[in-house]
Design a protein around this motif. Sequence first.
Motif, PDB file in Angstrom:
ATOM      1  N   ILE A  33       0.899  -1.141  -0.037  1.00  0.00           N
ATOM      2  CA  ILE A  33      -0.160  -0.020  -0.117  1.00  0.00           C
ATOM      3  C   ILE A  33       0.954   1.222   0.023  1.00  0.00           C
ATOM      4  N   GLU A  34       0.550   2.033  -0.994  1.00  0.00           N
ATOM      5  CA  GLU A  34       1.550   3.307  -1.098  1.00  0.00           C
ATOM      6  C   GLU A  34       0.866   4.464  -1.725  1.00  0.00           C
ATOM      7  N   PRO A  35       0.697   5.651  -1.061  1.00  0.00           N
ATOM      8  CA  PRO A  35      -0.162   6.595  -1.801  1.00  0.00           C
ATOM      9  C   PRO A  35       0.697   7.292  -2.853  1.00  0.00           C
ATOM     10  N   ALA A  44      11.806   9.430   1.864  1.00  0.00           N
ATOM     11  CA  ALA A  44      13.101   9.760   1.748  1.00  0.00           C
ATOM     12  C   ALA A  44      14.091   9.056   1.089  1.00  0.00           C
ATOM     13  N   SER A  45      13.616   7.823   0.713  1.00  0.00           N
ATOM     14  CA  SER A  45      14.482   6.742   0.038  1.00  0.00           C
ATOM     15  C   SER A  45      14.558   7.331  -1.434  1.00  0.00           C
ATOM     16  N   TYR A  46      13.998   8.561  -1.935  1.00  0.00           N
ATOM     17  CA  TYR A  46      14.125   8.947  -3.216  1.00  0.00           C
ATOM     18  C   TYR A  46      15.268  10.029  -3.253  1.00  0.00           C
ATOM     19  N   ASN A  48      17.910  10.663  -0.976  1.00  0.00           N
ATOM     20  CA  ASN A  48      19.231  10.577  -0.125  1.00  0.00           C
ATOM     21  C   ASN A  48      20.310  10.735  -1.053  1.00  0.00           C
ATOM     22  N   GLY A  49      21.563  10.598  -0.093  1.00  0.00           N
ATOM     23  CA  GLY A  49      22.970  10.678  -0.703  1.00  0.00           C
ATOM     24  C   GLY A  49      23.422   9.534  -1.508  1.00  0.00           C
ATOM     25  N   GLY A  50      22.399   8.367  -1.487  1.00  0.00           N
ATOM     26  CA  GLY A  50      22.778   7.112  -2.228  1.00  0.00           C
ATOM     27  C   GLY A  50      24.122   6.186  -1.574  1.00  0.00           C
ATOM     28  N   TRP A  51      24.426   6.689  -0.417  1.00  0.00           N
ATOM     29  CA  TRP A  51      25.737   5.981   0.444  1.00  0.00           C
ATOM     30  C   TRP A  51      25.082   4.506   0.959  1.00  0.00           C
ATOM     31  N   LEU A  52      25.750   3.542   0.417  1.00  0.00           N
ATOM     32  CA  LEU A  52      25.590   2.028   1.144  1.00  0.00           C
ATOM     33  C   LEU A  52      26.800   2.006   1.966  1.00  0.00           C
ATOM     34  N   ARG A 226      -3.594   5.098   1.094  1.00  0.00           N
ATOM     35  CA  ARG A 226      -2.940   5.549   2.300  1.00  0.00           C
ATOM     36  C   ARG A 226      -3.516   4.785   3.403  1.00  0.00           C
ATOM     37  N   ALA A 227      -2.844   3.906   4.280  1.00  0.00           N
ATOM     38  CA  ALA A 227      -3.435   3.053   5.202  1.00  0.00           C
ATOM     39  C   ALA A 227      -3.625   3.969   6.296  1.00  0.00           C
ATOM     40  N   THR A 228      -4.767   3.938   6.800  1.00  0.00           N
ATOM     41  CA  THR A 228      -5.532   4.673   7.919  1.00  0.00           C
ATOM     42  C   THR A 228      -5.827   4.238   8.917  1.00  0.00           C
ATOM     43  N   HIS A 385      14.916   4.446  10.461  1.00  0.00           N
ATOM     44  CA  HIS A 385      16.252   4.156  10.118  1.00  0.00           C
ATOM     45  C   HIS A 385      17.268   5.462  10.069  1.00  0.00           C
ATOM     46  N   GLY A 386      16.678   6.644  10.104  1.00  0.00           N
ATOM     47  CA  GLY A 386      17.318   7.880  10.280  1.00  0.00           C
ATOM     48  C   GLY A 386      18.020   8.022   9.122  1.00  0.00           C
ATOM     49  N   HIS A 387      19.538   7.986   9.391  1.00  0.00           N
ATOM     50  CA  HIS A 387      20.530   8.437   8.399  1.00  0.00           C
ATOM     51  C   HIS A 387      21.178   7.164   7.572  1.00  0.00           C
ATOM     52  N   LEU A 390      18.692   3.844   3.490  1.00  0.00           N
ATOM     53  CA  LEU A 390      18.950   3.016   2.385  1.00  0.00           C
ATOM     54  C   LEU A 390      20.016   1.818   2.496  1.00  0.00           C
ATOM     55  N   ALA A 391      20.929   2.205   3.133  1.00  0.00           N
ATOM     56  CA  ALA A 391      22.050   1.222   3.405  1.00  0.00           C
ATOM     57  C   ALA A 391      21.408  -0.086   4.192  1.00  0.00           C
ATOM     58  N   ALA A 392      20.751   0.204   5.244  1.00  0.00           N
ATOM     59  CA  ALA A 392      20.408  -0.927   5.997  1.00  0.00           C
ATOM     60  C   ALA A 392      18.991  -1.499   5.445  1.00  0.00           C
TER      61      ALA A 392
HETATM   62  C1  LIG Z   1      18.924  14.227   2.697  1.00  0.00           C
HETATM   63  C2  LIG Z   1      19.113  12.816   2.843  1.00  0.00           C
HETATM   64  C3  LIG Z   1      20.226  12.106   2.731  1.00  0.00           C
HETATM   65  C4  LIG Z   1      20.429  10.438   3.068  1.00  0.00           C
HETATM   66  N1  LIG Z   1      21.415  10.098   2.744  1.00  0.00           N
HETATM   67  C5  LIG Z   1      21.460   8.775   3.090  1.00  0.00           C
HETATM   68  C6  LIG Z   1      22.539   7.806   2.666  1.00  0.00           C
HETATM   69  O1  LIG Z   1      23.365   8.391   1.832  1.00  0.00           O
HETATM   70  N2  LIG Z   1      22.695   6.613   2.910  1.00  0.00           N
HETATM   71  C7  LIG Z   1      21.567   5.975   3.557  1.00  0.00           C
HETATM   72  O2  LIG Z   1      21.958   4.935   3.766  1.00  0.00           O
HETATM   73  N3  LIG Z   1      20.402   6.732   3.902  1.00  0.00           N
HETATM   74  C8  LIG Z   1      20.594   8.163   3.588  1.00  0.00           C
HETATM   75  N4  LIG Z   1      19.405   8.719   4.010  1.00  0.00           N
HETATM   76  C9  LIG Z   1      18.256   8.026   4.845  1.00  0.00           C
HETATM   77  C10 LIG Z   1      17.503   7.403   4.204  1.00  0.00           C
HETATM   78  O3  LIG Z   1      17.043   7.936   3.097  1.00  0.00           O
HETATM   79  C11 LIG Z   1      16.296   6.706   5.111  1.00  0.00           C
HETATM   80  O4  LIG Z   1      16.531   6.336   6.203  1.00  0.00           O
HETATM   81  C12 LIG Z   1      15.160   5.688   4.178  1.00  0.00           C
HETATM   82  O5  LIG Z   1      15.134   6.277   2.944  1.00  0.00           O
HETATM   83  C13 LIG Z   1      14.150   5.499   4.948  1.00  0.00           C
HETATM   84  O6  LIG Z   1      13.294   4.503   4.082  1.00  0.00           O
HETATM   85  P1  LIG Z   1      11.937   4.273   4.563  1.00  0.00           P
HETATM   86  O7  LIG Z   1      11.560   3.079   3.514  1.00  0.00           O
HETATM   87  O8  LIG Z   1      11.871   3.894   6.167  1.00  0.00           O
HETATM   88  O9  LIG Z   1      11.095   5.428   4.195  1.00  0.00           O
HETATM   89  P2  LIG Z   1      10.457   6.237   3.115  1.00  0.00           P
HETATM   90  O10 LIG Z   1      11.373   6.239   1.909  1.00  0.00           O
HETATM   91  O11 LIG Z   1      10.265   7.870   3.613  1.00  0.00           O
HETATM   92  O12 LIG Z   1       9.340   5.614   2.734  1.00  0.00           O
HETATM   93  C14 LIG Z   1       8.232   5.643   3.437  1.00  0.00           C
HETATM   94  C15 LIG Z   1       6.998   5.404   2.366  1.00  0.00           C
HETATM   95  O13 LIG Z   1       5.768   5.367   3.162  1.00  0.00           O
HETATM   96  C16 LIG Z   1       4.920   5.690   2.640  1.00  0.00           C
HETATM   97  N5  LIG Z   1       3.668   6.254   3.425  1.00  0.00           N
HETATM   98  C17 LIG Z   1       3.342   7.236   4.352  1.00  0.00           C
HETATM   99  N6  LIG Z   1       2.618   7.159   5.023  1.00  0.00           N
HETATM  100  C18 LIG Z   1       1.930   6.163   4.632  1.00  0.00           C
HETATM  101  C19 LIG Z   1       0.545   5.588   4.833  1.00  0.00           C
HETATM  102  N7  LIG Z   1      -0.283   5.961   5.834  1.00  0.00           N
HETATM  103  N8  LIG Z   1       0.050   4.431   4.162  1.00  0.00           N
HETATM  104  C20 LIG Z   1       0.940   3.682   3.037  1.00  0.00           C
HETATM  105  N9  LIG Z   1       2.182   4.555   2.787  1.00  0.00           N
HETATM  106  C21 LIG Z   1       2.509   5.467   3.628  1.00  0.00           C
HETATM  107  C22 LIG Z   1       5.490   7.212   1.889  1.00  0.00           C
HETATM  108  O14 LIG Z   1       4.749   7.824   0.904  1.00  0.00           O
HETATM  109  C23 LIG Z   1       6.729   6.786   1.441  1.00  0.00           C
HETATM  110  O15 LIG Z   1       6.821   6.418   0.181  1.00  0.00           O
HETATM  111  C24 LIG Z   1      19.205  10.062   4.041  1.00  0.00           C
HETATM  112  C25 LIG Z   1      18.199  10.798   4.170  1.00  0.00           C
HETATM  113  C26 LIG Z   1      17.997  12.145   3.611  1.00  0.00           C
HETATM  114  C27 LIG Z   1      16.590  12.977   3.887  1.00  0.00           C
END
Ligand SMILES: Cc1cc2nc3c(=O)[nH]c(=O)nc-3n(C[C@H](O)[C@H](O)[C@H](O)COP(=O)(O)OP(=O)(O)OC[C@H]3O[C@@H](n4cnc5c(N)ncnc54)[C@H](O)[C@@H]3O)c2cc1C
Length: 422
Positions: A33-35, A44-46, A48-52, A226-228, A385-387, A390-392
Motif C-alpha cells: 500500500i503506497e499513496p 526519503a528513499s528518493y 538521499n545521498g545514495g551511500w551504502l 494511504r493506510a489509515t 532508520h534515520g541516516h 538506504l544502506a540498512a
Molecule cells: C538528505 C538525506 C540524505 C540521506 N542520505 C542517506 C545515505 O546516503 N545513505 C543511507 O543509507 N541513508 C540516507 N538517508 C536516509 C534514508 O534515505 C532513509 O533512512 C530511508 O530512505 C528510509 O526509508 P523508509 O522506507 O523507511 O522510508 P521512506 O523512504 O520515507 O518511505 C516511506 C513510504 O511510506 C509511504 N507512506 C507514508 N504514510 C503512509 C501510509 N499511511 N500508508 C501507506 N504508505 C505510507 C510514503 O509515501 C513513503 O513512500 C538520507 C536521508 C535524507 C533525507
Amino acid sequence: MTATRHIVVIGAGIVGAASAVELLRDGNRVTIIEPGDPGGEQAASYGNGGWLSPSSVVPNALPGLWRRVPGFLADPLGPLAIRWSYLPRLLPWLARYLSAGSTLARVRATARALRPLVADAPARHQALAEQAGVGELIRRQGLLYVFPTRADFAAESLAWRLRAECGVRWIELDANELRQREPALDRRYRFAVLVEEGGHCLDPGAYVAGLVRHAEAQGAALVRARATGLRIAAGRLRAVATDTGEIAADAAVLAAGAWSAPLARQAGSRIPLETERGYHAVILDPEAAPRTPIMPSDGKMAHTMTAGGLRLAGQVELAGLAAAPNWQRAEILRRHALRTWPALPRDLPASRVRVWMGHRPATPDSLPVIGPARGCGDVMLAFGHGHIGLAAGALTGRLVADLLAGRAPVIDPAPYAPARFA
Ligand SMILES: Cc1cc2nc3c(=O)[nH]c(=O)nc-3n(C[C@H](O)[C@H](O)[C@H](O)COP(=O)(O)OP(=O)(O)OC[C@H]3O[C@@H](n4cnc5c(N)ncnc54)[C@H](O)[C@@H]3O)c2cc1C
C-alpha cells in the motif's frame, strides 16, 4: 503455513520494497500500500545521498552535544537546526536524543548495534538489485572522507575510534594520492580516508521503483492508497484500513517511514519518532564530479555522482512533518559544491539545479525499530532508520521476513526491539 499468509506492506520506500521482495521469496501473498509512486519524491528513499555505507555507525548525538543546542536554535542555517515554533513538541524527543548520546558507553553500544545492519550493505543491495533487474544501479568502489588536513581527521578521533572498534577498516591517503584519485577536487583537501568496502546507489528512487516492479512481477499487488488504520481483534490483525477501503490481512509490515508512529500506536507501540528533515541539490551535467562518493569534513554532506547529476545531500532540520521547506538549506549544499569542485561555473544557472527536501524517520537513540508491535504480533514494525535507511534497507527486509516466518533471524534483532520504548 507462512506460505498461505497474506501480508500487507505499508509504504514503498526502500524498507517496504525490500521487505516485499523478501516476503515473496518466502511464498507469502503480498500487497503493497503506497499513496505515492514507489520510491517517489515523497519518500526519503528518493532523495538521499545514495551511500551504502558500512561505516555509518556513529550516531549524530555524541557526548557534549547538549551544550550546542542554543546555537542550533539561534542559527536556522547551521548543520543541525531546530525551529523555535516546533520546540515545544520536540522537547520530549530531544531530551531522549541528547540522553542517548550523553555517555561514551551509550554511543559505543549504539555503534555496535548499527554495524550488523550495514556491514555488508553493498553486497546485499547488489544481490537484491540484480534479482530485480536493476543491478547496474549499485556500485561498489568505496567511499571517501576528505579533510583539509590530517589534524582535521584527528579532531574526529572519537567517531573513527568507534568505527574501528566495530570492525570498519580504511586506507589513509595523503595529498598526492588524493589528487590522483580525485583530480577535480578542490586543493584545500589534503588528506582522505578511503573505506574500500563502501558502495553507492546511482539512483535510489529508481532502485526502489525497480524493486517494487520486481515484486509486482512476482505476484505482489500494488494498491495506490494511504493506510489509515489497523483492525485488530483478540490480538490478531484482521485488516488494514485505507482511504479507499479495507484490505483483509494476516500480517502487516509497517514501513511508512517518518509517518509510521500513529499506525504503530494502534498496534500498541508508542514509538517516539521524529523527522530529521534533510535536503538535496542536484547539479545537472556537472563540469566536475567525484569518481568516488565523497564526504567533506567541512560540509558533512554526501557528494555523489548519480544518474541525474552531482547530488549534494545532507542537513538536519528539526521542524516536523508539516512545515514548508527552507530552501536556503539546499542553497548551502549548492554553495558547498561550488567550493569543492572548482571547475563548476560560479554563475551556475538555476535551471541546472534541482532541489528536494525529505523526511528521515528518526528515533531518539539512532536505532531503527524492527520487531513485532506490542499489542499485536502480526504487525511487524520496520521504520526509524534515520541516516542509514538506504544502506540498512536490504537487511531490514530480510530481518522482517525472518521474524514473520518464525525463523532464526539473520542478525540478532534485540537492539531494535520496539519494546525498548515501553
Ligand atoms: C538528505 C538525506 C540524505 C540521506 N542520505 C542517506 C545515505 O546516503 N545513505 C543511507 O543509507 N541513508 C540516507 N538517508 C536516509 C534514508 O534515505 C532513509 O533512512 C530511508 O530512505 C528510509 O526509508 P523508509 O522506507 O523507511 O522510508 P521512506 O523512504 O520515507 O518511505 C516511506 C513510504 O511510506 C509511504 N507512506 C507514508 N504514510 C503512509 C501510509 N499511511 N500508508 C501507506 N504508505 C505510507 C510514503 O509515501 C513513503 O513512500 C538520507 C536521508 C535524507 C533525507
